[in-house]
Design a protein around this motif. Structure first.
Motif, PDB file in Angstrom:
ATOM      1  N   VAL A 193       0.841  -1.201   0.000  1.00 30.81           N
ATOM      2  CA  VAL A 193       0.000   0.000   0.000  1.00 30.81           C
ATOM      3  C   VAL A 193       0.877   1.252   0.000  1.00 30.81           C
ATOM      4  O   VAL A 193       0.644   2.187  -0.764  1.00 30.81           O
ATOM      5  N   ALA A 194       1.895   1.273   0.841  1.00 31.60           N
ATOM      6  CA  ALA A 194       2.787   2.432   0.928  1.00 31.60           C
ATOM      7  C   ALA A 194       3.509   2.673  -0.391  1.00 31.60           C
ATOM      8  O   ALA A 194       3.646   3.820  -0.835  1.00 31.60           O
ATOM      9  N   ARG A 219       2.499   1.816  -3.431  1.00 34.46           N
ATOM     10  CA  ARG A 219       1.536   2.318  -4.421  1.00 34.46           C
ATOM     11  C   ARG A 219       1.214   3.786  -4.176  1.00 34.46           C
ATOM     12  O   ARG A 219       1.169   4.589  -5.103  1.00 34.46           O
ATOM     13  N   ARG A 220       0.980   4.145  -2.930  1.00 36.91           N
ATOM     14  CA  ARG A 220       0.658   5.533  -2.590  1.00 36.91           C
ATOM     15  C   ARG A 220       1.823   6.464  -2.901  1.00 36.91           C
ATOM     16  O   ARG A 220       1.614   7.582  -3.356  1.00 36.91           O
ATOM     17  N   HIS A 226       2.326   8.315  -6.275  1.00 36.42           N
ATOM     18  CA  HIS A 226       1.431   9.411  -6.640  1.00 36.42           C
ATOM     19  C   HIS A 226       1.296  10.438  -5.525  1.00 36.42           C
ATOM     20  O   HIS A 226       0.271  11.110  -5.421  1.00 36.42           O
ATOM     21  N   SER A 227       2.328  10.551  -4.691  1.00 39.48           N
ATOM     22  CA  SER A 227       2.245  11.444  -3.545  1.00 39.48           C
ATOM     23  C   SER A 227       3.521  12.261  -3.388  1.00 39.48           C
ATOM     24  O   SER A 227       4.613  11.795  -3.704  1.00 39.48           O
ATOM     25  N   GLN A 271       5.499   7.821   2.840  1.00 41.80           N
ATOM     26  CA  GLN A 271       4.544   6.838   3.343  1.00 41.80           C
ATOM     27  C   GLN A 271       5.262   6.002   4.400  1.00 41.80           C
ATOM     28  O   GLN A 271       6.321   5.447   4.135  1.00 41.80           O
ATOM     29  N   ASP A 296       0.122   7.929   5.557  1.00 46.97           N
ATOM     30  CA  ASP A 296       0.568   8.996   4.671  1.00 46.97           C
ATOM     31  C   ASP A 296       0.990  10.190   5.527  1.00 46.97           C
ATOM     32  O   ASP A 296       0.201  10.706   6.306  1.00 46.97           O
ATOM     33  N   ASP A 335      -1.112  13.361   5.982  1.00 42.95           N
ATOM     34  CA  ASP A 335      -2.283  13.413   6.847  1.00 42.95           C
ATOM     35  C   ASP A 335      -2.006  14.193   8.131  1.00 42.95           C
ATOM     36  O   ASP A 335      -2.923  14.513   8.867  1.00 42.95           O
ATOM     37  N   GLY A 357       8.071   9.670  -0.917  1.00 47.01           N
ATOM     38  CA  GLY A 357       7.101  10.104  -1.919  1.00 47.01           C
ATOM     39  C   GLY A 357       7.752  10.239  -3.278  1.00 47.01           C
ATOM     40  O   GLY A 357       8.886  10.691  -3.397  1.00 47.01           O
TER      41      GLY A 357
END
Length: 73
Positions: free
Chosen positions: A20-21, A23-24, A27-28, A32, A46, A49, A67
């Motif tokens: 998940v980290a 993948r995020r 695009h961040s 993460q 994230d 946040d 990121g």
């Protein structure tokens, strides 16, 4: 009787949080983090946040994926 299921389950949770980290992060702008938790095992967080990660979370970060987006252009 001892069981290996909780250990395998905890390892699976780590690798799921890592996926998940990763993948995020693509695009961040934000890093993460994979955070260790007594109840959940591991989860992805994230950095965007929070303004700054609170100490209770910072102390439990076990891995960080940088990121992937740049804000320089």
């Amino acid at each position: 009787m001892a069981s290996l299921a909780p250990i395998a389950s905890n390892a699976e949770r780590y690798f799921e949080a890592l996926a998940v980290a990763e993948r995020r992060a693509l695009h961040s702008y934000f890093d993460q983090h994979i955070v260790e938790d007594d109840d959940l095992g591991y989860f992805a967080l994230d950095e965007g946040d929070y303004n700054a990660l609170p100490a209770h979370l910072t102390n439990r970060v076990v891995h960080t994926v940088r990121g992937g987006m740049l804000d320089e252009f």
